[in-house]
Design a protein around this motif. Sequence first.
Motif, PDB file in Angstrom:
ATOM      1  N   UNK A  16     -18.847 -16.001  -8.475  1.00 43.93           N
ATOM      2  CA  UNK A  16     -17.950 -15.377  -7.501  1.00 43.93           C
ATOM      3  C   UNK A  16     -18.425 -13.975  -7.151  1.00 43.93           C
ATOM      4  N   UNK A  17     -18.813 -13.214  -8.164  1.00 40.63           N
ATOM      5  CA  UNK A  17     -19.296 -11.850  -7.917  1.00 40.63           C
ATOM      6  C   UNK A  17     -20.649 -11.867  -7.217  1.00 40.63           C
ATOM      7  N   UNK A  18     -21.532 -12.732  -7.663  1.00 43.53           N
ATOM      8  CA  UNK A  18     -22.887 -12.779  -7.102  1.00 43.53           C
ATOM      9  C   UNK A  18     -22.883 -13.173  -5.624  1.00 43.53           C
ATOM     10  N   UNK A  19     -22.031 -14.145  -5.270  1.00 41.10           N
ATOM     11  CA  UNK A  19     -22.027 -14.668  -3.902  1.00 41.10           C
ATOM     12  C   UNK A  19     -20.809 -14.235  -3.089  1.00 41.10           C
ATOM     13  N   UNK A  20     -20.061 -13.273  -3.605  1.00 40.08           N
ATOM     14  CA  UNK A  20     -18.913 -12.715  -2.900  1.00 40.08           C
ATOM     15  C   UNK A  20     -17.950 -13.813  -2.434  1.00 40.08           C
ATOM     16  N   UNK A  21     -17.451 -14.551  -3.415  1.00 36.02           N
ATOM     17  CA  UNK A  21     -16.498 -15.632  -3.137  1.00 36.02           C
ATOM     18  C   UNK A  21     -15.409 -15.603  -4.198  1.00 36.02           C
ATOM     19  N   UNK A  22     -14.391 -16.384  -3.979  1.00 44.49           N
ATOM     20  CA  UNK A  22     -13.313 -16.461  -4.969  1.00 44.49           C
ATOM     21  C   UNK A  22     -13.771 -17.300  -6.164  1.00 44.49           C
ATOM     22  N   UNK A  23     -13.103 -17.104  -7.283  1.00 47.16           N
ATOM     23  CA  UNK A  23     -13.398 -17.914  -8.461  1.00 47.16           C
ATOM     24  C   UNK A  23     -13.069 -19.371  -8.177  1.00 47.16           C
ATOM     25  N   UNK A  24     -11.993 -19.600  -7.417  1.00 47.72           N
ATOM     26  CA  UNK A  24     -11.643 -20.966  -7.043  1.00 47.72           C
ATOM     27  C   UNK A  24     -12.764 -21.622  -6.236  1.00 47.72           C
ATOM     28  N   UNK A  25     -13.343 -20.881  -5.300  1.00 43.83           N
ATOM     29  CA  UNK A  25     -14.457 -21.417  -4.496  1.00 43.83           C
ATOM     30  C   UNK A  25     -15.680 -21.679  -5.378  1.00 43.83           C
ATOM     31  N   UNK A  26     -15.934 -20.804  -6.343  1.00 41.92           N
ATOM     32  CA  UNK A  26     -17.059 -21.003  -7.262  1.00 41.92           C
ATOM     33  C   UNK A  26     -16.858 -22.291  -8.069  1.00 41.92           C
ATOM     34  N   UNK A  27     -15.631 -22.540  -8.497  1.00 43.00           N
ATOM     35  CA  UNK A  27     -15.335 -23.774  -9.229  1.00 43.00           C
ATOM     36  C   UNK A  27     -15.559 -24.999  -8.336  1.00 43.00           C
ATOM     37  N   UNK A  28     -15.078 -24.940  -7.110  1.00 46.79           N
ATOM     38  CA  UNK A  28     -15.263 -26.052  -6.172  1.00 46.79           C
ATOM     39  C   UNK A  28     -16.745 -26.318  -5.941  1.00 46.79           C
ATOM     40  N   UNK A  29     -17.505 -25.247  -5.763  1.00 48.70           N
ATOM     41  CA  UNK A  29     -18.937 -25.361  -5.505  1.00 48.70           C
ATOM     42  C   UNK A  29     -19.645 -26.037  -6.690  1.00 48.70           C
ATOM     43  N   UNK A  30     -19.310 -25.617  -7.902  1.00 45.36           N
ATOM     44  CA  UNK A  30     -19.979 -26.201  -9.063  1.00 45.36           C
ATOM     45  C   UNK A  30     -19.528 -27.638  -9.309  1.00 45.36           C
ATOM     46  N   UNK A  31     -18.281 -27.933  -9.007  1.00 44.50           N
ATOM     47  CA  UNK A  31     -17.807 -29.313  -9.146  1.00 44.50           C
ATOM     48  C   UNK A  31     -18.557 -30.233  -8.185  1.00 44.50           C
ATOM     49  N   UNK A  32     -18.767 -29.767  -6.966  1.00 46.49           N
ATOM     50  CA  UNK A  32     -19.534 -30.549  -5.984  1.00 46.49           C
ATOM     51  C   UNK A  32     -20.966 -30.766  -6.479  1.00 46.49           C
TER      52      UNK A  32
END
Length: 137
Positions: free
Chosen positions: A60-76
């Motif tokens: 989230x910090x590295x790519x300037x996104x929410x933690x929720x979005x980071x979770x979605x991205x990794x789940x995908x």
Amino acid sequence: MKIQMWSDFSCPFCYIGKRHLKTALAACGLTDRAELVFRSFELDPRAVSLRGGDVYRHLAEKYDMSIERAREMTEHTARQAALTGLIFRFDRLIPANTFDAHRLQHFAAERGKADAIGDALMSAFFSEGETFQKETR
């Protein structure tokens, strides 16, 4: 046929891509005719090991996104990995510098073991929550 692969051990897409390549070579009967040459590319040469850190917060910090979005991205990404038979456990992943992993793979390459050590390192990183760095106290 010589195939050069530029990749980093912390790149999930490199691991998935390597699996796709090996599957395609096998399907075409070219496994024994292909020479895989592994080239090192560090995605983040300044990365440090975050043992005990939260990979979702890190992304989230590295790519300037929410933690929720980071979770979605990794789940995908984990679902994409599963389609190739790989198991990704981002909840165990420890972000780390990969320099030593690259050094080990080059050492293994001198002994004809680059592919095997590369798979073992990526599996340990993405599936088992192992890091590439020794712990410092």
